[in-house]
Design a protein around this motif. Structure first.
Motif, PDB file in Angstrom:
ATOM      1  N   GLU A 188       3.015  -3.785  -5.530  1.00  0.00           N
ATOM      2  CA  GLU A 188       2.357  -2.510  -5.248  1.00  0.00           C
ATOM      3  C   GLU A 188       3.299  -1.340  -5.526  1.00  0.00           C
ATOM      4  N   GLU A 189       4.565  -1.503  -5.188  1.00  0.00           N
ATOM      5  CA  GLU A 189       5.532  -0.432  -5.431  1.00  0.00           C
ATOM      6  C   GLU A 189       5.798  -0.237  -6.926  1.00  0.00           C
ATOM      7  N   HIS A 190       5.866  -1.338  -7.668  1.00  0.00           N
ATOM      8  CA  HIS A 190       6.014  -1.209  -9.120  1.00  0.00           C
ATOM      9  C   HIS A 190       4.822  -0.462  -9.718  1.00  0.00           C
ATOM     10  N   ARG A 191       3.641  -0.789  -9.229  1.00  0.00           N
ATOM     11  CA  ARG A 191       2.430  -0.124  -9.733  1.00  0.00           C
ATOM     12  C   ARG A 191       2.499   1.385  -9.478  1.00  0.00           C
ATOM     13  N   LYS A 192       2.966   1.761  -8.292  1.00  0.00           N
ATOM     14  CA  LYS A 192       3.039   3.181  -7.956  1.00  0.00           C
ATOM     15  C   LYS A 192       4.102   3.908  -8.782  1.00  0.00           C
ATOM     16  N   VAL A 193       5.204   3.209  -9.071  1.00  0.00           N
ATOM     17  CA  VAL A 193       6.228   3.800  -9.946  1.00  0.00           C
ATOM     18  C   VAL A 193       5.620   4.071 -11.319  1.00  0.00           C
ATOM     19  N   PHE A 194       4.888   3.098 -11.833  1.00  0.00           N
ATOM     20  CA  PHE A 194       4.269   3.271 -13.142  1.00  0.00           C
ATOM     21  C   PHE A 194       3.281   4.439 -13.135  1.00  0.00           C
ATOM     22  N   GLU A 195       2.483   4.535 -12.091  1.00  0.00           N
ATOM     23  CA  GLU A 195       1.495   5.617 -12.022  1.00  0.00           C
ATOM     24  C   GLU A 195       2.178   6.986 -12.061  1.00  0.00           C
ATOM     25  N   ILE A 197       5.119   7.618 -13.452  1.00  0.00           N
ATOM     26  CA  ILE A 197       5.643   7.810 -14.808  1.00  0.00           C
ATOM     27  C   ILE A 197       4.515   8.217 -15.753  1.00  0.00           C
ATOM     28  N   ARG A 198       3.389   7.541 -15.639  1.00  0.00           N
ATOM     29  CA  ARG A 198       2.246   7.844 -16.510  1.00  0.00           C
ATOM     30  C   ARG A 198       1.712   9.255 -16.253  1.00  0.00           C
ATOM     31  N   ALA A 199       1.816   9.697 -15.001  1.00  0.00           N
ATOM     32  CA  ALA A 199       1.346  11.042 -14.640  1.00  0.00           C
ATOM     33  C   ALA A 199       2.341  12.127 -15.045  1.00  0.00           C
ATOM     34  N   ARG A 200       3.469  11.713 -15.612  1.00  0.00           N
ATOM     35  CA  ARG A 200       4.524  12.647 -16.041  1.00  0.00           C
ATOM     36  C   ARG A 200       5.053  13.465 -14.861  1.00  0.00           C
ATOM     37  N   ASP A 201       5.242  12.749 -13.730  1.00  0.00           N
ATOM     38  CA  ASP A 201       5.752  13.391 -12.513  1.00  0.00           C
ATOM     39  C   ASP A 201       7.155  12.845 -12.243  1.00  0.00           C
ATOM     40  N   PRO A 202       8.193  13.459 -12.791  1.00  0.00           N
ATOM     41  CA  PRO A 202       9.546  12.910 -12.651  1.00  0.00           C
ATOM     42  C   PRO A 202      10.037  12.845 -11.208  1.00  0.00           C
ATOM     43  N   ASP A 203       9.698  13.852 -10.388  1.00  0.00           N
ATOM     44  CA  ASP A 203      10.144  13.834  -8.991  1.00  0.00           C
ATOM     45  C   ASP A 203       9.561  12.644  -8.241  1.00  0.00           C
ATOM     46  N   LEU A 204       8.268  12.406  -8.436  1.00  0.00           N
ATOM     47  CA  LEU A 204       7.603  11.309  -7.744  1.00  0.00           C
ATOM     48  C   LEU A 204       8.084   9.960  -8.272  1.00  0.00           C
ATOM     49  N   ALA A 205       8.254   9.845  -9.586  1.00  0.00           N
ATOM     50  CA  ALA A 205       8.736   8.584 -10.169  1.00  0.00           C
ATOM     51  C   ALA A 205      10.114   8.240  -9.632  1.00  0.00           C
ATOM     52  N   GLU A 206      10.980   9.239  -9.575  1.00  0.00           N
ATOM     53  CA  GLU A 206      12.337   9.020  -9.062  1.00  0.00           C
ATOM     54  C   GLU A 206      12.302   8.589  -7.602  1.00  0.00           C
ATOM     55  N   ALA A 207      11.524   9.293  -6.786  1.00  0.00           N
ATOM     56  CA  ALA A 207      11.463   8.988  -5.354  1.00  0.00           C
ATOM     57  C   ALA A 207      10.883   7.603  -5.106  1.00  0.00           C
ATOM     58  N   ARG A 208       9.832   7.255  -5.845  1.00  0.00           N
ATOM     59  CA  ARG A 208       9.200   5.947  -5.632  1.00  0.00           C
ATOM     60  C   ARG A 208      10.104   4.797  -6.056  1.00  0.00           C
ATOM     61  N   MET A 209      10.821   4.953  -7.160  1.00  0.00           N
ATOM     62  CA  MET A 209      11.719   3.891  -7.606  1.00  0.00           C
ATOM     63  C   MET A 209      12.851   3.693  -6.596  1.00  0.00           C
ATOM     64  N   ARG A 210      13.439   4.780  -6.148  1.00  0.00           N
ATOM     65  CA  ARG A 210      14.535   4.673  -5.179  1.00  0.00           C
ATOM     66  C   ARG A 210      14.039   4.032  -3.882  1.00  0.00           C
ATOM     67  N   SER A 211      12.891   4.471  -3.407  1.00  0.00           N
ATOM     68  CA  SER A 211      12.328   3.925  -2.175  1.00  0.00           C
ATOM     69  C   SER A 211      12.034   2.430  -2.318  1.00  0.00           C
ATOM     70  N   HIS A 212      11.518   2.038  -3.460  1.00  0.00           N
ATOM     71  CA  HIS A 212      11.190   0.629  -3.721  1.00  0.00           C
ATOM     72  C   HIS A 212      12.429  -0.249  -3.602  1.00  0.00           C
ATOM     73  N   ILE A 213      13.503   0.137  -4.271  1.00  0.00           N
ATOM     74  CA  ILE A 213      14.707  -0.696  -4.282  1.00  0.00           C
ATOM     75  C   ILE A 213      15.371  -0.721  -2.915  1.00  0.00           C
ATOM     76  N   LEU A 214      15.490   0.433  -2.276  1.00  0.00           N
ATOM     77  CA  LEU A 214      16.153   0.481  -0.980  1.00  0.00           C
ATOM     78  C   LEU A 214      15.360  -0.280   0.087  1.00  0.00           C
ATOM     79  N   ARG A 215      14.045  -0.212   0.025  1.00  0.00           N
ATOM     80  CA  ARG A 215      13.236  -0.974   0.996  1.00  0.00           C
ATOM     81  C   ARG A 215      13.453  -2.471   0.809  1.00  0.00           C
ATOM     82  N   ALA A 216      13.463  -2.930  -0.452  1.00  0.00           N
ATOM     83  CA  ALA A 216      13.656  -4.355  -0.728  1.00  0.00           C
ATOM     84  C   ALA A 216      15.036  -4.824  -0.257  1.00  0.00           C
TER      85      ALA A 216
END
Length: 232
Positions: A188-195, A197-216
């Motif tokens: 689910e987190e990978h899917r949200k990171v992709f969304e 990136i596809r939306a061209r939202d660098p702030d959100l992509a960065e935050a979601r990727m960092r949150s995904h890895i740190l949570r894991a």
């Protein structure tokens, strides 16, 4: 022109290097997966026998692992899995989280249509594999998704830096995916990171990727017990 002696020497060097990489992968994966526990004594001869190789590449592999904080050599006593191995793994993955999140930011800014299509196709494969009993295949598919994000980021220095922790990342990912809840949450987190990136939202992509890895990382290591210091 190369003489026969030079060719023989080159083959020997390559063989030693290959055996060292074999030993490195075997020991590193056993530590990261938790098979070798913090504080466990790593006996060179036993490790060599388990892999069917000499002790020389094992010694070299242990030196590499000591350099990154996964093992500790105690004078006159031997080499042990570092009692602080989970701290080292946490710190390595924190570094990776911030680098990977930067890759996601740049991917949101730079990804081509073809690269987005590749990420989306990879997500479909990851979703299929969430129901597959072979977790190795899912771990490989997840790794490939991250590689696609890095490729879309288009920064050679970032890619080179991340490659230095890639081996630890692969082993850690396999450990994380032994948990069914982590499989679902990770997808689910990978899917949200992709969304993002596809939306061209660098702030959100960065935050979601960092949150995904740190949570894991927190999920895998939060209940781990650190071993006793063999030097004490």
């Amino acid at each position: 022109m190369r003489y026969d002696g030079e060719r023989d020497w080159a083959r020997q060097v390559e063989q030693v290097k290959s055996l060292r990489e074999l030993a490195l992968e075997f020991i590193r994966d056993a530590i990261v997966s938790g098979r070798f526990a913090p504080g466990q004594h790593l006996k060179e001869r036993e490790l060599a026998e388990a892999m069917g190789i000499s002790t020389t590449p094992v010694k070299e592999a242990l030196r590499v692992l000591e350099h990154i904080g996964l093992v500790q050599t105690v004078p006159r006593r031997g080499t042990y899995v570092s009692p602080a191995v989970n701290t080292s793994l946490r710190e390595i993955n924190w570094m990776r989280a911030y680098l990977e999140s930067l890759a996601a930011r740049w991917a949101a800014e730079k990804a081509t249509g073809d690269q987005l299509a590749q990420m989306e196709a990879q997500l479909r494969e990851m979703e299929r594999l969430t129901h597959h009993p072979d977790r190795e295949r899912l771990a490989a598919a997840n790794t490939r998704f991250h590689e696609l994000v890095r490729e879309a980021a288009g920064n050679a220095v970032l890619a080179s830096t991340l490659s230095q922790v890639a081996a630890v990342d692969r082993a850690f990912r396999r450990r994380a995916l032994q948990d069914d809840k982590e499989v679902s949450a990770g997808f689910e987190e990978h899917r949200k990171v992709f969304e993002a990136i596809r939306a061209r939202d660098p702030d959100l992509a960065e935050a979601r990727m960092r949150s995904h890895i740190l949570r894991a990382v927190h999920h895998v290591l939060t209940d781990s017990k650190e071993g006793e210091d063999p030097s004490e």
